[in-house]
Structures are given as C-alpha cells and as structure tokens.
Scaffold this active site. Structure first.
Site, PDB file in Angstrom:
ATOM      1  N   GLY A 182       5.338   0.350  26.154  1.00 28.96           N
ATOM      2  CA  GLY A 182       4.871  -0.798  26.617  1.00 28.96           C
ATOM      3  C   GLY A 182       3.418  -0.786  27.394  1.00 28.96           C
ATOM      4  O   GLY A 182       2.985   0.342  27.565  1.00 28.96           O
ATOM      5  N   ALA A 183       2.727  -1.926  27.471  1.00 27.13           N
ATOM      6  CA  ALA A 183       1.445  -1.708  28.050  1.00 27.13           C
ATOM      7  C   ALA A 183       1.174  -3.121  28.931  1.00 27.13           C
ATOM      8  O   ALA A 183       1.822  -4.085  28.626  1.00 27.13           O
ATOM      9  CB  ALA A 183       0.413  -1.748  27.059  1.00 27.13           C
ATOM     10  N   GLY A 221      -1.111  -4.960  32.444  1.00 29.15           N
ATOM     11  CA  GLY A 221      -2.467  -4.772  33.361  1.00 29.15           C
ATOM     12  C   GLY A 221      -2.859  -3.565  34.062  1.00 29.15           C
ATOM     13  O   GLY A 221      -4.122  -3.244  34.209  1.00 29.15           O
ATOM     14  N   THR A 280      -0.562   1.798  30.520  1.00 29.39           N
ATOM     15  CA  THR A 280       0.420   1.877  29.530  1.00 29.39           C
ATOM     16  C   THR A 280       1.691   2.711  30.038  1.00 29.39           C
ATOM     17  O   THR A 280       1.527   3.891  30.533  1.00 29.39           O
ATOM     18  CB  THR A 280      -0.176   2.515  28.289  1.00 29.39           C
ATOM     19  OG1 THR A 280      -1.402   1.737  28.054  1.00 29.39           O
ATOM     20  CG2 THR A 280       0.598   2.456  26.981  1.00 29.39           C
ATOM     21  N   VAL A 281       2.732   2.560  29.434  1.00 31.33           N
ATOM     22  CA  VAL A 281       4.079   3.307  29.655  1.00 31.33           C
ATOM     23  C   VAL A 281       4.478   3.979  28.343  1.00 31.33           C
ATOM     24  O   VAL A 281       4.543   3.076  27.365  1.00 31.33           O
ATOM     25  CB  VAL A 281       5.307   2.264  30.066  1.00 31.33           C
ATOM     26  CG1 VAL A 281       6.517   3.356  30.347  1.00 31.33           C
ATOM     27  CG2 VAL A 281       5.017   1.531  31.303  1.00 31.33           C
ATOM     28  N   LYS A 293       4.053   6.417  32.938  1.00 27.33           N
ATOM     29  CA  LYS A 293       3.085   5.361  33.203  1.00 27.33           C
ATOM     30  C   LYS A 293       1.595   6.107  33.509  1.00 27.33           C
ATOM     31  O   LYS A 293       1.721   6.562  34.535  1.00 27.33           O
ATOM     32  CB  LYS A 293       3.618   4.411  34.385  1.00 27.33           C
ATOM     33  CG  LYS A 293       2.673   3.233  34.169  1.00 27.33           C
ATOM     34  CD  LYS A 293       3.365   2.082  35.158  1.00 27.33           C
ATOM     35  CE  LYS A 293       2.623   0.782  35.322  1.00 27.33           C
ATOM     36  NZ  LYS A 293       3.456  -0.317  36.103  1.00 27.33           N
ATOM     37  N   ASP A 311       6.385  -7.241  43.191  1.00 24.50           N
ATOM     38  CA  ASP A 311       6.272  -7.548  41.669  1.00 24.50           C
ATOM     39  C   ASP A 311       7.555  -7.756  41.228  1.00 24.50           C
ATOM     40  O   ASP A 311       7.930  -7.455  40.045  1.00 24.50           O
ATOM     41  CB  ASP A 311       5.532  -6.790  40.913  1.00 24.50           C
ATOM     42  CG  ASP A 311       4.975  -7.350  39.425  1.00 24.50           C
ATOM     43  OD1 ASP A 311       4.818  -8.784  39.433  1.00 24.50           O
ATOM     44  OD2 ASP A 311       4.794  -6.795  38.594  1.00 24.50           O
TER      45      ASP A 311
END
Length: 540
Positions: free
Chosen positions: A19-20, A22, A25-26, A41, A136
């Site tokens: 996934g990516a 802000g 990228t992971v 990450k 978050d």
C-alpha cells in the site's frame, strides 16, 4: 517512485507493494535473518529530509518499538537507506476494518463493530498508560487477521504506531507548524493545534465506531474544510438517524465520546466501550463511584500486557467473514470487557451521561462554519497535511498587523471583498468574521454589502454563473481551490469577477488558503507573511 521487487532496504528484500499513502509506501519484505516476512514502511523523501521530522521519527519509533501488546502491530526495526527513513513492522495477512465496513451491515454487524473497537481500545489504553499517543486512529489502521478459518475467529491489531508521539510533547504541531491527521477522524484540539492527551485518540476511536456502524464518516463531505468545521463546530451526529434499528442510547455514547471539550469525554477506551456495550445490549451502565484515574498511565484491570508472538501478515487482501460468525443475539457480550449486570431498569437509565457543557473552552478557537469550500492541500490515503508557517498567533499578532498597516499605507480606506472559489463553487466572506477582521486590521474597509444578516454565518454561498459583482468594491481577493488554480493566474475565474472594475488579487497557495479559511492562532502571522505580499503586488 515505488521500489521494485528484489530491491534491498536495510537488508530487507522487497517482495511487493502492500500500500501507499501520504507518508510513504509499505512493502512486503523478506526478513534478512529470520525465516519470515515483515512489513517495511519506507517514508517519503520529503519527510526523510526534514531534520525536525527525522529527530521526532527516531525518538518516537524507539518508544513505539517498546510496545508489546497482542492488539498492537509490533515495530521491529528502523533505519535509513539512501537518505530515506524506513521502519520494519509485523506483517498481518488479512484485511482491515475500513474494507470490511464497505461490505455493509451484513458483514459489519453492530456486535462485530463493537468487538473490533474494543480490541483496538485495549491496545490504545495500553499505549496511553505508557505515555504514547497514536494520533491517527481510524478503521484503515485496524487490521483483521483470521486466526482459525474453521470458526472464523478474528484477531484485531492496531497498526501505524511507528509514527506515534509521546504525550509529553504536548502539541501535534512541530515547531515549523506542520500538522498531520486524517481529517475524517481528527479531534478538535488536533485541528486547531492545541495541547493533546490520550483523549484525542478516544475521540478518533468514537469516530471509527460511528464509521463501522453506519458506513459513513461522522461529518461526510468531499470538502476537507467542511469536515473540519463539523468536528470543530457541529454537534456529534446521531447514529439512530442514519442507521434505524440501532438503540437510541448509542446516540448518547457518541455524543460523549465526540464531545468538543476533552474533559467531557470518556477517560479511557475501556470506559467508552463498556458504555457502548451497555447501550447496544440494553444494560444499565454507570461509571464507578470512585471514577477513573486521570492519569492514563495508571494500569487498568483486565488488560493483559503479556508478550505476544509475531504473526505473519500485513496484506490488503480482503476476505469475507460470514455475519453469522458474530451472532445476531444482541445479548452476546463483547470479548475482553466485563459486561455490567443486567437490570430491568427504567429505559431512561440506559442513556449514558451526555455532554452538559455545549460551550466548551475550545469555542474560543472556533470559526464560523465554512461551506462549499475546498482546501487545496495534498490528500493521500485519506491523510491531509496542513502547513501554517509563522511565528504563532500569540500576543504579538496585533503588533505585526500594525507593522503591515504602516508598511502598506496604500491599503488604507480601500473597500475589499473576499471570495472563495472552487470547482463550481463560489462564496463570499461576511463581516463580522475573523477573515474580514484581518483585512480591516491591515487597513482595508470591508464591503458593507457583505454583512451577515441575523444569525447568518460566513461565508455566504453564491452562484458562480448568476452572481454579479455589481457593487462598490475597489479590491477583490479570490482564494482559489479550483482545478485551474495556479501561479496566481486569472484563467477560469467567473466572468462576473473578471469583468469587475476592481483590482483582482488571486491567492492560490494551499497553506495561505488553509490559514485564511480555517482560522487558528497562527492565522494572523501566516497571512501577514504570505497573503499580504500577494495583495501588495496588485494594490499599489
């Protein structure tokens, strides 16, 4: 640019992109020593080259690495590769709560939603007791792993603690004014940049439960400014109005957990979940007479802090979980939380204590509701970055505005009107408002045509096609967030503005627009530094 399979970062071999967002990228990566795969990450180059962020990242990653809880994704390692920071975490193969919520109420039953939130709450309370905030909290960070395919047993883990912060830091703003939050779940104090404590995460957890139960965010809008003003100014939404069939008592729970003033919220996630469970199951819930400790580091009975073994996985591959796995009997208790004793009490006792202080201290930070305004700032993976550069909006603000007036005598006495222009949206700033006050404080006279009528709040929505600027104004300031905005150009503005005899000042810098449209203590200084020079180039 994403790394290709086979690339080596800190000894880890990249296998694929998971996934990516802000922040970066992971990747799924092969551990360089152990026979397992980890989630790697790699932070974006912009963040990696920010000296202040690097220092915070290194310190906070060390703190997060010390968390050892079965409901928190473990942080294994961190480092730097060719100038970019990276962090290695436990890989959880499965899906996340945000993806499961998209499948609707059949998959995300109230019982399942509450269980997910309860498991996340255990991890948060554990971190809070150790002085760490997550900042978050959102369904996309609630990872779901099927432990036993035969009985659909699920394990819930909270991820992204690698960017947590110490509660001792006091604020969510760095010294340069950088702020990061997922707006849909951000607390009011996060949005205005005031001091934070563990209750900001509890607010976000309440927003997350709302999302899981209804399928929509508490303040649904595609306009970030409107969402922010919902968190700051609007009352908490009612669950029962959006998803009929949910107990009305849950409305009281959401009202308390999403109170504007942190002092009016639940003090622990455990307390919040117990209240939600009581409301959902029709039980009476009362807080202990002695109350909960005000120190989030105080251990809470019933929460295990034992070490846990890493679990392979971190993927985004969705899986379908039959709703029947969670049962349809509302009397089924949520695992991990002691269910209060059932009583045949008066239904009035089901409703939990509501927020009795509608005008909290945070109200002094609030600005009139902004409608039909798009904040043109970077949005990636649902995360929005705000930058309010300036020296802060303290007592020196009035001195700085006096300096602006003295340095720009050409502003004195000129009539000004400010408009917000987005894609097919137009609105006018009204007087009184913080925005109009700022313009008057630097010497302008605000257009008397745009005076609020009665309880009208700024800005006033207008029609971009039928609106006429037939009024006595010498200067028009247009804050552009439309798709054609850029470099101060006039192209794409409504003909009514272009055909005006007034001098037109275009403001399209995202951080300047943010400071103007969403008023905080830093706005005066930011606008004095960034908006005034733009105005001065046109008004001579």
């Amino acid at each position: 640019m994403a790394l290709r399979p086979g690339a080596i970062v800190g000894g880890y071999r990249v296998l694929q992109v998971l996934g990516a967002g802000g922040m970066g990228t992971v990747y799924l990566a092969q551990n360089p020593i152990l026979p397992r795969r980890d989630a790697l990450k790699v932070l974006s180059a912009d963040l990696s080259t920010d000296d202040e962020y690097r220092a915070r990242f290194e310190r906070e990653a060390n703190l997060a690495a010390g968390l050892d809880h079965p409901n928190i994704v473990a942080v294994y390692n961190r480092g730097e590769e060719t100038g970019q920071l990276w962090i290695a975490m436990q890989y959880v193969e499965g899906t996340d709560a945000a993806e499961e919520a998209k499948k609707g109420p059949t998959a995300m039953t109230p019982q399942r939603a509450l269980r997910i939130v309860s498991e996340v709450g255990k991890g948060l309370d554990y971190a809070h007791r150790r002085g760490l905030l997550h900042r978050d909290v959102k369904p996309a960070n609630f990872l779901i792993q099927v432990v036993d395919a035969d009985d659909d047993e699920e394990r819930i883990l909270l991820t992204d603690f690698g960017v947590a912060k110490s509660s001792d830091d006091g604020q969510d703003l760095t010294a340069t004014g950088n702020f990061m939050a997922t707006v849909a779940y951000a607390s009011p104090e996060q949005l205005v940049g005031t001091s934070l404590d563990h209750r900001t995460d509890i607010y976000s957890l309440g927003c997350s439960l709302f999302k899981l139960l209804t399928g929509q965010n508490p303040y649904p809008s595609t306009l970030p400014a409107v969402v922010m003003m919902g968190h700051l100014h609007e009352p908490p939404p009612k669950l029962s109005a959006i998803r009929p069939g949910l107990p009305a008592a849950l409305d009281g729970v959401i009202e308390k957990v999403m109170a504007k003033d942190p002092a009016d919220r639940y003090n622990t996630c455990r307390e919040f979940v117990q209240a939600a469970e009581a409301a959902l199951h029709g039980n009476q819930y009362r807080a202990p007479e002695t109350g909960y400790s005000t120190d989030p580091r105080t251990p809470i009975a019933g929460y295990s802090t034992a070490a846990h073994n890493p679990v392979a996985g971190y993927g985004n591959t969705a899986h379908t979980t039959p709703a029947t796995a969670y049962g349809t009997d509302p009397r089924t208790p949520v695992a991990g939380y002691q269910q209060p004793p059932r009583t045949d009490s008066d239904q009035r006792l089901v409703t939990t204590q509501r927020n009795g202080n509608p005008r909290s201290p945070l109200r002094r930070f609030l600005v009139p509701a902004i409608v039909a305004v798009v904040v043109a700032i970077a949005v990636a993976a649902g995360t929005v970055f705000f930058t309010n550069n300036g020296s802060g909006g303290g007592g020196g603000g009035s001195d700085k505005l006096a300096q602006v007036r003295n340095a720009n005598p050409q502003f004195s006495g000129k009539t000004v009107t400010a408009f917000n222009f987005g894609n097919s949206t137009l609105s006018a700033v009204l007087n009184p408002s913080e925005q109009a006050k700022f313009l008057q404080n630097i010497g302008f006279v605000y257009n008397p045509k745009y005076k609020a009528v009665g309880d009208e709040k700024s800005p006033r929505t207008l029609s971009p096609t039928s609106y006429s600027t037939d009024n006595d104004t010498e200067v028009i300031i247009v804050l552009r967030t439309d798709s054609e905005a850029g470099n101060g150009g006039l192209r794409g503005l409504p003909s009514s503005i272009l055909n005006s005899s007034a001098k037109v000042v275009v403001v399209d810098d995202p951080s300047t627009i943010q400071a103007f449209q969403v008023w905080t203590g830093q706005s005066n200084d930011t606008l004095a530094d960034k908006m005034v020079p733009v105005i001065a180039k046109v008004v001579k």
